[in-house]
Design an enzyme around this catalytic site. Structure first.
Site: not given
Ligand code: F6P
Length: 357
Positions: A113-114, A171, A283, A180, A74, A136, A231
């Site tokens: 971002g990319t 439960r 995931q 996010h 990143r 996402d 999340e």
């Molecule tokens: O952008 C994809 C993603 O998988 C999001 O869904 C998740 O919140 C985030 O990346 C997690 O990123 P990292 O790998 O930096 O923990």
């Protein structure tokens, strides 16, 4: 001679290799005189000149291989214009690497971002083709991103597995799914696996409404409830806070994530036991699903066509199942979010799924 640079940036996903394979096969089948430079760990490799020369052989046998043969990292867009710890101008450094290698085009695979940095480099005069990666599915301008369906499969399977155990106990189960800011993954996996309550960042929830959903199930004679929670799910109360206030609240919170807070609140109010499952980075792991393999191959092939036509400054996108090009300037900085009024939300509500609103 055609000289191509390629990099994968941001969080990984299952179909990065499959997409690069599509690009390279699409090019190598048309031109024989080609040099391919793979940059290590995303923009990091472009900034610091860390690259290796690849041949079409390097892209063979990777269709079903998750992760990325180039590595990724990143590199926040916000910091791209800031010098690094040694005072290096990152944008100039990237341009320098590109020109030093006499590239005709740079292919970047990544998320939001990319795409922003890709647009920046395009505005700086580099020939860029960007490809939409993310589990996402939140990139503006494309109906679908590669990685999404593979992640939906995994998250769905997690909720499926919870179903059988949930049915044996009285439960409440919370499955926390990645996302996010945007809830596509939670929405699709939640519907696919028959979750009872789905909480998304785009639809702030009211605890009372979540509790009503659980109570309604009890009255229907159903002892267990499954919540698919993104999340970034947020309560109506927290949604009113400013970004700064929310960050402060989250930093001071003793809960590792929204699911833990919800679990405590549900337990206190219903007396029912609550269990949390967080599949997290699983995931993004494993092999791409067949849908993604096809999508990646099509996206890669379209990218090759654009490169051969010398059409630069675009992201390859999917529109109504067709591969199209979208100007990078149109998509940079925008997120494709779930609209609370979307048809899919209305359809889900009609069959009784609660969104806690
Ligand atoms: O952008 C994809 C993603 O998988 C999001 O869904 C998740 O919140 C985030 O990346 C997690 O990123 P990292 O790998 O930096 O923990």
């Amino acid at each position: 001679m055609l000289r191509i640079g390629i990099l994968t940036s941001g969080g990984d996903c299952q179909a990065l290799n499959a997409t690069m394979r599509g690009v390279v096969k699409g090019l190598c089948n048309q031109v024989s005189d080609i040099e391919i430079y793979g940059f290590e760990k995303g923009y990091h490799g472009l900034i610091y000149g860390e690259h290796r020369m690849l041949t079409s052989k390097d892209f063979s046998g990777i269709l079903m291989q998750g992760g990325t043969i180039l590595g990724t990292s990143r590199q926040p867009f916000k910091q791209m214009r800031e010098p690094d710890e040694n005072g290096l101008n990152k944008v100039e450094a990237m341009k320098h690497t590109y020109h030093k290698l006499r590239l005709n085009c740079l292919v970047v695979l990544g998320g939001n971002g990319t795409q922003k940095t890709a647009n920046l480099l395009s505005e700086e005069g580099l020939n860029i083709i960007a490809l939409p990666k993310t589990i996402d599915n939140d990139i503006w301008g494309t109906d679908m991103t590669f990685g999404f369906q593979s992640a939906v499969d995994i998250a769905t399977n997690v909720i499926d597995c919870i179903h059988t155990t949930a049915a044996s106990h009285n439960r409440v189960f919370i499955v926390e799914i990645m996302g996010h800011k945007v809830g596509w993954l939670t929405l699709h996996a939640g519907i696919a696996a028959g979750a009872d309550i789905i909480l998304l960042p785009e639809i702030p929830y009211d605890l009372e409404s979540v509790l009503e959903g659980i109570e309604r199930r009890k009255q229907q004679g159903k002892d267990f409830t499954i919540l698919a929670v993104a999340e970034g799910a947020i309560s109506k109360e927290d949604a009113k806070l400013s970004k700064k206030e929310l960050r402060k609240k989250q930093e001071q919170s003793s809960y590792p994530s929204v699911s833990y807070q919800l679990a405590k609140e549900i337990e206190e109010r219903t007396g029912q036991e609550v269990r949390i499952t967080i599949p997290g980075h699983t995931q993004r792991g494993g092999s791409p699903c067949p849908y993604d393999r096809v999508l990646s191959t099509r996206i890669g092939s379209k990218a090759a066509e654009l490169i051969l036509n010398k059409e630069y400054g675009y992201m390859v996108a999917v529109k109504n199942n067709e591969m199209v090009k979208v100007p990078l300037s149109e998509i940079a900085g925008k997120l494709k979010m779930v609209s609370p009024d979307a048809e899919i939300i209305r359809e889900a509500k009609r069959i009784g799924i609660s969104f806690g609103d």
